[in-house]
Write a protein that holds these residues in place. Structure first.
Motif, PDB file in Angstrom:
ATOM      1  N   GLY A  95     -45.977 -37.603 -20.490  1.00 61.19           N
ATOM      2  CA  GLY A  95     -46.371 -36.376 -19.790  1.00 61.19           C
ATOM      3  C   GLY A  95     -47.877 -36.252 -19.595  1.00 61.19           C
ATOM      4  O   GLY A  95     -48.351 -35.928 -18.497  1.00 61.19           O
ATOM      5  N   GLU A 110     -43.164 -30.854  -9.959  1.00 61.80           N
ATOM      6  CA  GLU A 110     -43.300 -31.953 -10.936  1.00 61.80           C
ATOM      7  C   GLU A 110     -44.188 -31.520 -12.106  1.00 61.80           C
ATOM      8  O   GLU A 110     -43.840 -31.708 -13.265  1.00 61.80           O
ATOM      9  CB  GLU A 110     -43.901 -33.204 -10.271  1.00 61.80           C
ATOM     10  N   ARG A 130     -48.897 -38.604 -16.852  1.00 65.58           N
ATOM     11  CA  ARG A 130     -48.498 -38.200 -15.496  1.00 65.58           C
ATOM     12  C   ARG A 130     -49.308 -36.998 -15.011  1.00 65.58           C
ATOM     13  O   ARG A 130     -49.668 -36.921 -13.839  1.00 65.58           O
ATOM     14  CB  ARG A 130     -46.996 -37.870 -15.484  1.00 65.58           C
ATOM     15  N   GLU A 153     -52.725 -38.234 -14.006  1.00 62.34           N
ATOM     16  CA  GLU A 153     -52.672 -38.911 -12.699  1.00 62.34           C
ATOM     17  C   GLU A 153     -52.607 -37.896 -11.562  1.00 62.34           C
ATOM     18  O   GLU A 153     -53.221 -38.070 -10.507  1.00 62.34           O
ATOM     19  CB  GLU A 153     -51.445 -39.831 -12.646  1.00 62.34           C
ATOM     20  N   ARG A 154     -51.863 -36.817 -11.799  1.00 69.31           N
ATOM     21  CA  ARG A 154     -51.724 -35.815 -10.738  1.00 69.31           C
ATOM     22  C   ARG A 154     -53.011 -35.013 -10.546  1.00 69.31           C
ATOM     23  O   ARG A 154     -53.393 -34.696  -9.421  1.00 69.31           O
ATOM     24  CB  ARG A 154     -50.512 -34.909 -11.032  1.00 69.31           C
ATOM     25  N   ALA A 179     -51.668 -40.261  -8.403  1.00 72.65           N
ATOM     26  CA  ALA A 179     -50.236 -40.408  -8.145  1.00 72.65           C
ATOM     27  C   ALA A 179     -49.655 -39.014  -8.018  1.00 72.65           C
ATOM     28  O   ALA A 179     -50.284 -38.034  -8.419  1.00 72.65           O
ATOM     29  CB  ALA A 179     -49.546 -41.162  -9.285  1.00 72.65           C
ATOM     30  N   ASP A 200     -42.410 -28.973 -14.205  1.00 73.46           N
ATOM     31  CA  ASP A 200     -41.301 -29.546 -14.983  1.00 73.46           C
ATOM     32  C   ASP A 200     -41.819 -30.370 -16.164  1.00 73.46           C
ATOM     33  O   ASP A 200     -41.293 -30.286 -17.277  1.00 73.46           O
ATOM     34  CB  ASP A 200     -40.423 -30.435 -14.092  1.00 73.46           C
ATOM     35  N   ILE A 201     -42.840 -31.161 -15.892  1.00 71.98           N
ATOM     36  CA  ILE A 201     -43.407 -31.948 -16.999  1.00 71.98           C
ATOM     37  C   ILE A 201     -43.929 -30.998 -18.071  1.00 71.98           C
ATOM     38  O   ILE A 201     -43.640 -31.144 -19.257  1.00 71.98           O
ATOM     39  CB  ILE A 201     -44.548 -32.865 -16.511  1.00 71.98           C
ATOM     40  N   SER A 232     -43.174 -27.914 -18.684  1.00 73.68           N
ATOM     41  CA  SER A 232     -42.130 -27.157 -19.368  1.00 73.68           C
ATOM     42  C   SER A 232     -41.428 -28.013 -20.424  1.00 73.68           C
ATOM     43  O   SER A 232     -41.185 -27.563 -21.551  1.00 73.68           O
ATOM     44  CB  SER A 232     -41.138 -26.638 -18.303  1.00 73.68           C
ATOM     45  N   THR A 233     -41.159 -29.265 -20.086  1.00 72.37           N
ATOM     46  CA  THR A 233     -40.497 -30.147 -21.057  1.00 72.37           C
ATOM     47  C   THR A 233     -41.446 -30.514 -22.196  1.00 72.37           C
ATOM     48  O   THR A 233     -41.037 -30.585 -23.356  1.00 72.37           O
ATOM     49  CB  THR A 233     -39.955 -31.400 -20.341  1.00 72.37           C
TER      50      THR A 233
END
Lengths: 363, 525, 556
Positions: free
Chosen positions: C492, C515, C495, C498-499, C504, C518-519, C521-522
């Motif tokens: 996470g 995205e 990612r 990267e965002r 990415a 969601d990342i 939240s998880t």
């Protein structure tokens, strides 16, 4: 009457709305498994200490702020647990999508190892092939280790550390470890060298517990191109006296590999290099395929069974006739099954009335 | 084993002697590693600093063949320190008082002289084992392959009896069987002293039982051992049937052995490969291999398990039992009309009291450990729980003897032999499995680095290795796994035929060869 | 002096408590790096499997594996330093083998550069200078300080100076006329809670350790001040080390512990020396060691240096690191109070918490309680840095309005700029901006805005700063420091970085946000420790306060 206080105390918790009993020390995951309530996991191997890395097994516990990892959380009396709901399932799907995003591929041949289909199976179950969360991939396959047994295809590694933990906790070799941290994490040996130059004994346990096939059984993988369905047959390892249970992998008439039986009474999923990798003598070109009989030229020649058996029987009959029944002796094998040893001793005892029989244990 | 494999995780004190378990029984050794990880203490007695010794908290580097002295010294300390389990001795054993009197002179200092182990360490070992809640002994051929092999085993039994470390979970005297079905060969009666199920041949009642079952009058006295039989080849013994053993490479005194087999009138060998032994045969019969054969085997913990065929036989190969039955039928022996392995196993169960509760179908999952005297019996993971087989556990009075051969000016170095992790026996199987060569492609004589230097050898170079029986060439590996003055070599490689050198003597009772001790000379080549 | 041999080093430390870190540092200091030979010697000497030792060594940022690596310059490229030209300074020092390091905890000073045992600060290669840790600015409030109340006294860092200003009086009082139970009661009444960020009531923690069954008990002072934007613990340790020691001794007395450890971050070498000195002085004075002040109570303290791993500030990782294990966080339960160091009952307390204790012991629980504003009890140190006129450590009464601190106490944004946003809890609390800058400095107020006060680091960004870039730097830090144990954090943080970096991620704003949400939240729901739970506060708060900037970022 004396009542044992500890026995009288029934430990109970609520699992998905049902009251269930549990014993002190059990984790939520263990209770759920016992109750046939499946909880998905990736870093869990029942033989290992719970690790709590993959977080797939998180469940909701009433009163807890966030979900808890069921594999590491002990059950407590009165606990109210929900193993499945929309939020939990969404987190699980997200985790799987993240896992898919870090790997080169998810689908590998089952010949790679016993647990190699775990990720692909869960990914399909959760419909997690969405292509979301694209980005860098983690892990780098080791192309320099030239060992002929264990493929180290770390492009597929998801850092569950089952390999590291099985090597330490089950095999006790501590040959592999975790290097770096975070997304740069990599499975390593001492000084990141070859397995051959490490404490690795090539027992193959890391291969068999790997849930992605990142560690692969190179010998079995040779059979990937072979046609036919992969079959498993339970038997016992042919080497030492420990008697490890194994599953023979076959394709058609070919023995292509060996996997340990996780429920083997003597080995519980463990094997050594011999049991794991030294199986292909079975199809070796030097196998004896026909009877051989020594000819007048002093050499051994191929013969039919009838001819060879008659010749074998004649020799014993003649010895008995010429030198008496104490001239014949039998040596049974400690390597062949009971039926071989039993018929051997019966051959001597029933055939000649002597106890002129032994086996190779004195060697 | 008196106790099951699962018990290996349980003792608080583990005593391993003469067992290179991490290499020869690697999966069993994982149990010991787990025990240590959870706080158990391990004592390892071995002439070589094997991997197991490196895991031990206490390592006793004994001189080859000095086990009895060590064990007498330990018994002395256990008695002296009051660590004897009196209650167990009084209720379960006999001869204990005599034994305790007997060990009085065998001080740790006396044992230290013979074994080369410091007296203090012998004391520590004895105190650890003697004070253990659960003390377990594990041994392998390092105990039995001596002229005093029986004495060695009995010395271990004495220790267990005097401390009550037997008949309970996590204890016991536990030999590790080296071959997948060597236990089974004995269970099935392929020994000169016992019918199937360890029923003594010398008991007339047993002889009657089998005579009746087999329809032939069978001698009510035990036969000769294989070692004696080989000595009599060409003389009394004229015809030999060997199933699956490469006698020429695995037995000691190779030249004697080859000569014996060559002097036979008739040698029939059943095997899966044409071995060095098969080369000498009149008839060689191809057997189905593991993976091609249905059957049964019994492991080191007496667990009776099914072998299953997964692939068809190579060529015309046939199961051993079929081959033997065919020969039997052709010489007119009745009772060999078997149609399957199942028929044979069920016949065995009918004749063997320890298998009486078993049959082919009941062993499908492998959950039984014999004895299983009847169909309601759950099997016997732990032996001697309430009583010993013959009532009381008997202490044996015994003393130390030198090996058959000791070092001298001509042969000043001890040679001991054994196996390695990656190869098995004479490599008929592992030598034909791909990849094994990557790890182990040749035999190496292990010599302590200081000895390499002082004997004028070179690490990686060749040497001449000779004993009173012969001479071979070997490649040197300098390693502190060998102590000074002792060298080691496995018997796996035919091009380093160490069995030309061994065979100095045999245990008078079992006729097991003293493969673990031999006096040699090591010279640069 | 002759160099120590491998076996000298091993023998010296072998039977010491928590020997692995000091042994590794001894080799690192001797050789200038950790060679294969050194690691093999340590593996043999301490009985740690070589692969595991090797793996764990690679976990720590500062253990050099190449010759000369230890003494090569490490330039802080932390979030604040990066705003001040750290990357340019790094480039200027590349010829000397300079490498970057994450926030080194000197955010109130120019850019720190670590060279071996010394830290230099400066904005350019020519201006690097070595000097002492700045004292906290003069107290600007109208209340009263606790932790800092005596820190500016002359000689306070020495034992005589400390005693001259009331030092060790609290200990003496408790040990001579109190009891462990009364000590815990006192701390309970003071309502002192963990100042490292978790805010667990200190008295309850000590009570749990005192009540737990164990062969031996331990006090661990968490001095692994790794949170970017936090530098308060170093100020205490450098200028008032005996307060930390006294707090630990009192904790040991209350809990029944015989051994204490200070787990100190690697980047504070001068602090290490100072603590060692203070311990030696206290030892010599009978304030540490056997039979302290004739009471029959014995306690010793050892300092253990970390080696560069933010996660070692997490108590499970810290304990694993102390024990010589791989520094992954531990699963909880069990908690350290019952299963801490070596699975024994252990109180892990932050430096600031422990340094408060002597004052409470001397001046009473009621006094301490009353230092807060309204319902809030006591004070909190705030490390204030970034775009602020007077950066530094401030001891605020809990409940003080943030704006008072920023503008009245610290002079507001410099150069006539406006404050655009601040971080909370260093980076872990994400950003506060807009109307939420009107919070008061206490957990209930800050949590109501979705953030938390935590360890008390506040980084200020003025209106010239690119907040997406600030968020990306923050997330990069978390990704760099993620330990790799749990999936949501390991993948996470990568990612999200990267965002935020635009490397990415989906091109459509809606997909991008889904995205990222969601990342986040998880991660929040499933991460195994606080790092993974906190990291998405960066993205959450960025999207909350700066949606337009996010939109612009995604679309370009």
């Amino acid at each position: 009457m004396i009542v044992d206080a500890t026995q009288g105390r029934a430990l109970r918790m609520t699992l998905d709305g049902e009251e269930v009993r549990f014993s002190d020390g059990e984790t939520i995951y263990e209770v759920a498994t016992r109750q046939h309530t499946p909880i998905p996991t990736l870093c869990y191997d029942p033989r290992l200490e719970p690790f709590g890395g993959c977080r797939m097994c998180v469940v909701e516990v009433e009163g807890a702020r966030t979900p808890v990892a069921s594999c590491t959380t002990p059950a407590t009396a009165g606990m109210v647990v929900r193993t499945k709901n929309v939020a939990l399932e969404k987190h699980r799907k997200t985790l799987l999508e993240l896992v898919v995003s870090e790997n080169r591929e998810v689908d590998v041949d089952p010949l790679r190892g016993y647990a190699s289909q775990e990720v692909a199976t869960l990914v399909d179950e959760y419909g997690a092939r969405t292509g979301r969360f694209q980005g860098q991939r983690s892990g780098t396959s080791n192309e320099t280790d030239d060992n002929p047994f264990i493929k180290r295809d770390y492009d597929l590694c998801i850092s569950c550390y089952r390999c590291v933990r099985v090597c330490a906790e089950q095999e006790g070799d501590h040959a592999i470890a975790v290097m770096n941290r975070g997304f740069q994490t990599q499975i390593t040996t001492e000084f990141n060298g070859r397995l051959k130059d490490s404490a690795c004994t090539f027992c193959g346990q890391c291969v068999q517990t790997c849930p992605t096939g990142a560690l692969g059984d190179i010998k079995a993988m040779r059979a990937e191109p072979l046609p036919g369905e992969l079959k498993k047959t339970r038997t016992i390892c042919p080497y030492c006296g420990v008697g490890c249970s194994v599953d023979l992998l076959t394709k058609g008439e070919r023995l292509v590999g060996v996997q340990p039986a996780m429920d083997g009474p003597a080995n519980k999923g463990a094997l050594c290099i011999k049991g794991q990798f030294a199986f292909d003598f079975v199809h070796h070109e030097e196998r004896l395929k026909t009877p051989l009989v020594r000819g007048d030229d002093g050499e051994l020649h191929e013969a039919s069974w009838d001819e060879a058996l008659d010749r074998a029987a004649d020799g014993f009959r003649r010895a008995r006739e010429e030198h008496g029944r104490y001239s014949i002796y039998g040596v049974a094998s400690g390597r062949a099954p009971h039926e071989a040893a039993y018929t051997m001793q019966k051959f001597i005892r029933a055939g000649f009335g002597t106890n002129y029989i032994d086996n190779c244990s004195r060697a | 084993m008196s106790n099951p494999l699962i018990d290996m995780e349980k003792p608080d004190v583990i005593f391993c002697i003469g067992t290179n378990m991490t290499e020869c029984h690697p999966v069993a050794a994982t149990g010991l590693k787990k025990a240590i990880a959870h706080g158990s203490r391990m004592i390892v007695a071995d002439p070589r600093k094997i991997p197991l010794a490196r895991l031990a908290q206490l390592y006793l580097p004994i001189r080859v063949g000095s086990d009895v002295a060590l064990l007498l010294g330990m018994a002395h300390v256990i008695a002296r320190e009051g660590l004897v389990d009196r209650q167990f001795m009084d209720s379960r054993t006999s001869g204990g008082d005599e034994f305790i009197e007997h060990v009085k002179p065998f001080t740790p200092e006396w044992a230290a002289e013979i074994t080369g182990v410091p007296a203090k360490d012998i004391e520590t070992a004895a105190i650890w084992y003697g004070s253990a809640e659960q003390g377990a002994i594990y041994y392998t051929l390092g105990i039995t392959e001596h002229i005093c092999g029986v004495d060695n085993v009995q010395s271990l039994c004495n220790l267990a009896l005097m401390t009550g470390n037997i008949g309970r979970e996590g204890t016991g005297v536990n030999p590790m069987r080296g071959q997948n079905n060597i236990q089974g060969a004995g269970d099935c009666g392929a020994v000169p002293s016992h019918f199937p199920g360890f029923q003594s041949c010398a008991e007339p009642e047993n002889a009657r039982k089998f005579s009746e079952a087999y329809g032939t009058e069978i001698d009510a006295e035990k036969g000769i051992t294989k070692v004696t039989a080989l000595n009599q080849c060409g003389d009394q013994i004229r015809a030999l049937l060997i199933d699956g053993e490469n006698t020429v490479v695995s037995d000691p005194e190779r030249e004697h052995c080859e000569h014996a087999l060559k002097s036979l009138d008739h040698l029939v060998v059943i095997d899966i490969f044409l071995t060095e032994t098969g080369e000498l045969a009149d008839v060689v019969l191809p057997a189905t291999s593991w993976g091609e054969t249905d059957g049964v085997c019994a492991n080191t913990e007496r667990r009776v398990q099914r072998l299953r065929a997964a692939v068809p036989p190579a060529g015309q190969a046939k199961p051993d039992w079929w081959i033997v039955s065919q020969i039997a039928q052709r010489i007119g022996t009745p009772g060999f009309e078997y149609e399957s392995a199942k028929d044979i196993f069920n016949e065995l169960c009918g004749l063997s009291p320890i298998y009486a509760g078993l049959d082919w179908d009941r062993i499908d999952q492998g959950e039984y450990q014999w004895p299983v005297p009847d169909k309601d019996h759950p099997g016997t993971p732990i032996l001697h729980v309430r009583e010993f087989k013959n009532g009381r556990g008997l202490f044996k009075i015994l003393g130390y003897r030198d090996p058959a051969e000791v070092i001298d000016d001509d042969f000043p170095v001890w040679l001991t032999t054994g196996r390695r992790l990656q190869s098995y026996h004479t490599r008929t199987q592992t030598g034909r499995s791909q990849g094994i060569d990557y790890l182990l492609s040749e035999e190496l004589l292990e010599v302590h680095p200081h000895d390499v230097a002082s004997w004028g050898l070179v690490d990686g170079g060749q040497c001449h290795l000779s004993s009173r029986r012969g001479k071979i060439m070997a490649k040197i590996k300098a390693t502190d796994q060998s102590p000074r003055g002792t060298v080691f070599c496995s018997f796996s490689f035919n091009d380093t035929p160490v069995n030309i050198l061994t065979g100095s003597g045999y245990d008078p009772v079992t006729e097991t060869a003293e493969l673990k001790v031999c006096a040699v000379r090591v010279e640069p080549a | 002096m002759a160099l120590l041999s491998n076996s000298d080093i091993i023998e010296h430390w072998k039977s010491a408590a928590a020997p692995l870190l000091p042994v590794l540092h001894a080799f690192h200091d001797r050789d200038g790096h950790l060679s294969e030979d050194a690691l093999r010697a340590v593996s043999d000497g301490l009985g740690i499997p070589i692969a595991e030792l090797f793996g764990s060594v690679t976990f720590y940022h500062h253990f050099a594996r190449e010759a000369g690596g230890r003494d090569a310059p490490r330039v802080c490229t932390g979030n604040i330093c990066a705003l001040r030209g750290a990357h340019e300074l790094l480039d200027a020092l590349r010829s000397e083998g300079a490498t970057p390091m994450p926030c080194a905890g000197r955010c109130d000073q120019p850019i720190p550069v670590l060279r071996g045992d010394k830290v230099f600060v400066g904005l350019t290669a020519d201006s690097l200078a070595h000097g002492p840790t700045p004292l906290p600015p003069r107290y600007p409030g109208d209340g009263e300080e606790c932790v800092f109340s005596a820190i500016r006294e002359p000689g306070r860092a020495t034992l005589p100076g400390y005693r001259n200003s009331g030092g060790y009086e609290g200990l003496e009082k408790l040990i001579k006329s109190g009891s462990p139970g009364e000590t815990i009661e006192l701390v309970n009444e003071s309502k002192l809670a963990g100042r490292g960020g978790a805010g667990f009531p200190t008295g309850r923690k000590w009570q749990a350790v005192a009540d737990a069954e164990g062969e031996s008990k331990f006090i661990v002072c968490n001095a692994d001040e790794g949170e970017p934007g936090c530098f308060k613990d170093r100020a205490i340790m450098d200028h008032d080390p005996h307060a930390v020691l006294e707090g630990m001794i009192i904790a040991g007395y209350a809990c029944g512990a015989g051994q204490g450890f200070i787990y100190l971050r690697y980047e504070y070498p001068e602090t290490f020396a100072g603590l060692e000195r203070a311990i030696a002085d206290a030892d010599a004075a009978g304030l540490l060691g056997e039979n302290i002040l004739g009471s029959g109570f014995s306690f010793r303290i050892d300092v253990r240096r970390g080696a560069g791993a933010y996660i070692c500030g997490e108590e499970g990782s810290l304990l694993n690191s102390l024990e010589g294990k791989h520094p992954f966080p531990r699963n909880r339960p069990p908690f350290p109070v019952t299963h801490g160091y070596n699975q024994q009952p252990t109180a892990v307390n932050n430096v600031e918490t422990l340094a408060s204790v002597p004052h409470i012991a001397r001046r009473g629980a009621a006094w301490y309680c009353a230092l807060g504003i309204g319902d809030q009890a006591g004070t909190k140190l705030i490390s204030l840095s970034g775009d602020i006129e007077r950066p530094g450590n401030y001891e605020v009464p809990l409940g003080l309005p943030l704006q008072t601190l920023l503008n009245d106490w610290a002079g507001g944004a410099p150069h006539g700029r406006e404050i655009q946003a601040v971080t909370m809890a260093g980076l872990s609390g994400g950003f506060l901006a807009g109307a939420d800058l009107n919070v008061t400095l206490d957990e209930p107020s800050i949590r109501s805005c979705g953030s938390f006060l935590g360890a008390g680091g506040v980084i200020v960004f003025d209106d010239s700063r690119d907040m997406v870039k600030a968020a990306r730097d923050a997330m990069e830090f978390f990704a760099h420091e993620s330990c790799g144990k749990c999936f949501p954090c390991r993948i996470g943080t990568q990612r999200l970085t990267e965002r935020l970096a635009g490397e990415a991620g989906p091109a459509s704003l809606a997909d991008w946000k889904t995205e990222v949400e969601d990342i986040g939240s998880t991660m929040r729901a499933t991460s195994a420790c606080g790092l993974g739970v906190a990291a998405p506060m960066i993205t959450d708060s960025l999207m909350k306060y700066f949606p337009d900037k996010v939109e612009k970022h995604v679309q370009t």
